[in-house]
Design an enzyme around this catalytic site. Structure first.
Site, mmCIF file in Angstrom:
data_model
loop_
_atom_site.group_PDB
_atom_site.id
_atom_site.type_symbol
_atom_site.label_atom_id
_atom_site.label_comp_id
_atom_site.label_asym_id
_atom_site.label_seq_id
_atom_site.Cartn_x
_atom_site.Cartn_y
_atom_site.Cartn_z
ATOM 1 N N LYS A 199 38.575 -21.735 79.930
ATOM 2 C CA LYS A 199 39.084 -21.176 78.872
ATOM 3 C C LYS A 199 40.552 -21.739 78.243
ATOM 4 C CE LYS A 199 39.754 -16.633 76.041
ATOM 5 N NZ LYS A 199 39.823 -15.800 76.132
ATOM 6 N N LYS A 252 35.679 -23.183 76.362
ATOM 7 C CA LYS A 252 35.569 -22.713 74.886
ATOM 8 C C LYS A 252 36.893 -23.053 74.908
ATOM 9 C CE LYS A 252 36.822 -18.192 72.967
ATOM 10 N NZ LYS A 252 37.759 -16.652 73.851
HETATM 11 C C1 PBG Z 1 40.680 -12.378 74.289
HETATM 12 C C2 PBG Z 1 39.573 -13.507 73.241
HETATM 13 C C3 PBG Z 1 39.194 -14.579 72.409
HETATM 14 C C4 PBG Z 1 38.504 -15.026 72.425
HETATM 15 C C5 PBG Z 1 37.755 -14.403 72.915
HETATM 16 N N1 PBG Z 1 38.055 -13.075 74.122
HETATM 17 C C6 PBG Z 1 40.741 -14.970 71.823
HETATM 18 C C7 PBG Z 1 42.293 -15.458 72.220
HETATM 19 O O1 PBG Z 1 41.726 -15.849 73.583
HETATM 20 O O2 PBG Z 1 43.065 -14.645 72.191
HETATM 21 C C8 PBG Z 1 38.457 -15.794 70.890
HETATM 22 C C9 PBG Z 1 36.830 -16.011 70.271
HETATM 23 C C10 PBG Z 1 37.055 -16.793 68.943
HETATM 24 O O3 PBG Z 1 37.896 -17.245 68.643
HETATM 25 O O4 PBG Z 1 35.937 -17.096 69.175
HETATM 26 N N2 PBG Z 1 40.454 -12.755 75.383
HETATM 27 ZN ZN ZN Z 2 42.124 -11.387 75.970
#
Ligand code: PBG
Ligand code: ZN
Length: 330
Positions: A199, A252
């Site tokens: 991520k 992601k």
């Molecule tokens: C938080 C989380 C995020 C997303 C999923 N879980 C955002 C972040 O890391 O701030 C993003 C999902 C999206 O943008 O569709 N842990």
């Molecule tokens: Zn988070």
């Protein structure tokens, strides 16, 4: 004409519809999609998310209504994000693992109504802490090892409410092992553990953070999420999670990271999910709104790109609009 193929003319493949159909690569089945959903407390709530047309924050009763056509269409699963009221937030994120928590209640109701739908939950703290970071914050520092203990409790609490799978997204080191151990200790050996393994600290999460009110109040997430500039650590993140016992890996965001998807697919035998994030969804809507492109054609093309790169499971906001996206031919 390339020397090795003196007589090959690719337009022969494209000349008739029958041959085009014979060679057609189908759009991925709805069963391969997971729809991310936002749940709020109360009843009769269906609150539009301005930056994400077609997506809403639902109270549980409204979510059940919204799920009806999605399940009927054959979408395989959902990913639940709880959006607690601000008075439920605390430094230890207790509401995230409470038996009466929002996500826990949603799981129970959804299972009752749609027993076949696969329920994943997002396991994180950012929506449950007043500071909005994904872990336990102490003196401006995120305590990794305290955080993974809480994440493990959150995951087990989701599993005991009936979640089929848990998906930790905090990017804490060792979170996969801690969660697997805790699940097993509580006899949830069959709960699927889908790691947000690679991520990135991305600028594509903006609309989501609005929707979930989960933006960090101070600082950013570069202290825990991976750098998009660095290929090696991106791959290492997934390797470590595989070694710690993840069942499913994930990349992601998705569309700017097709190279990573391809490489992880080639270097691991585990199933691979791609999270087609909020910014990737909203940017197509924004383009279409300006009349600069056809919405569903762009969505179709982007999902086919993920498919080509080797994605097995598509986590995507398009999952509730697949009826408009899927055409017979891609
Ligand atoms: C938080 C989380 C995020 C997303 C999923 N879980 C955002 C972040 O890391 O701030 C993003 C999902 C999206 O943008 O569709 N842990
Ligand atoms: Zn988070």
């Amino acid at each position: 004409m390339p020397a090795n193929f003196p007589d090959l003319r690719l337009r022969r493949f494209r000349k008739t519809e029958t041959m085009r159909n014979m060679l057609n690569i189908p759009f991925p089945e709805p069963s391969k999609f997971i729809w991310p959903v936002f749940v709020v407390s109360g009843t009769s709530k269906k609150i539009a998310i301005d930056a994400m047309p077609g997506q809403f924050r639902y109270s549980i009763d409204e979510l059940l209504k919204a799920l009806e056509p999605v399940v009927k269409f054959g979408v395989g699963g959902i990913m639940i994000f709880g959006i607690p009221e601000s008075d439920k937030k605390s430094n230890t994120a207790q509401f995230a693992y409470s038996d009466n928590g929002l996500v826990q209640k949603a799981i129970i109701e959804i299972k009752k109504n749609f027993p076949e739908l696969f329920i994943f939950t997002d396991v994180c703290m950012c929506a449950y802490t007043p500071h909005g970071h994904c872990g336990i914050l102490e003196d401006d520092n995120i305590d990794n090892d305290k955080s993974i203990e809480i994440l493990a409790q959150i995951a087990t609490s989701h599993a005991s409410a009936g979640a089929d799978g848990v998906a930790p997204s905090a990017m804490m080191d060792g979170q996969i092992q801690a969660i697997r151990n805790n699940l097993n200790k509580n006899k949830f050996n069959d709960t699927i553990l889908m790691s947000y393994s690679t991520k990135f600290a991305s600028s594509m999460y903006g609309p989501f953070r609005d929707a979930a009110s989960s933006a960090p109040g101070k600082g950013d997430r570069q202290g825990y999420q991976a750098s998009y500039a660095d290929l090696n650590t991106a791959l290492l993140e997934s390797k470590l999670d595989e070694a710690e016992g993840a069942d499913i890996l994930m990349v992601k965001p998705a569309l700017f990271y097709l190279d990573i998807i391809l490489r992880i697919k080639e270097s691991s035998l585990l199933p691979l999910a791609a999270y087609n994030v909020s910014g990737e969804y909203s940017m197509l809507y924004a383009t279409a709104k300006c009349n600069w492109g056809n919405l569903y054609a762009m969505a179709r093309e982007s999902i086919m790109a993920l498919n080509r790169a080797g994605t097995d499971i598509f986590i995507s906001y398009w999952a509730n609009q697949l009826d408009k996206i899927i055409t017979k031919k891609s």
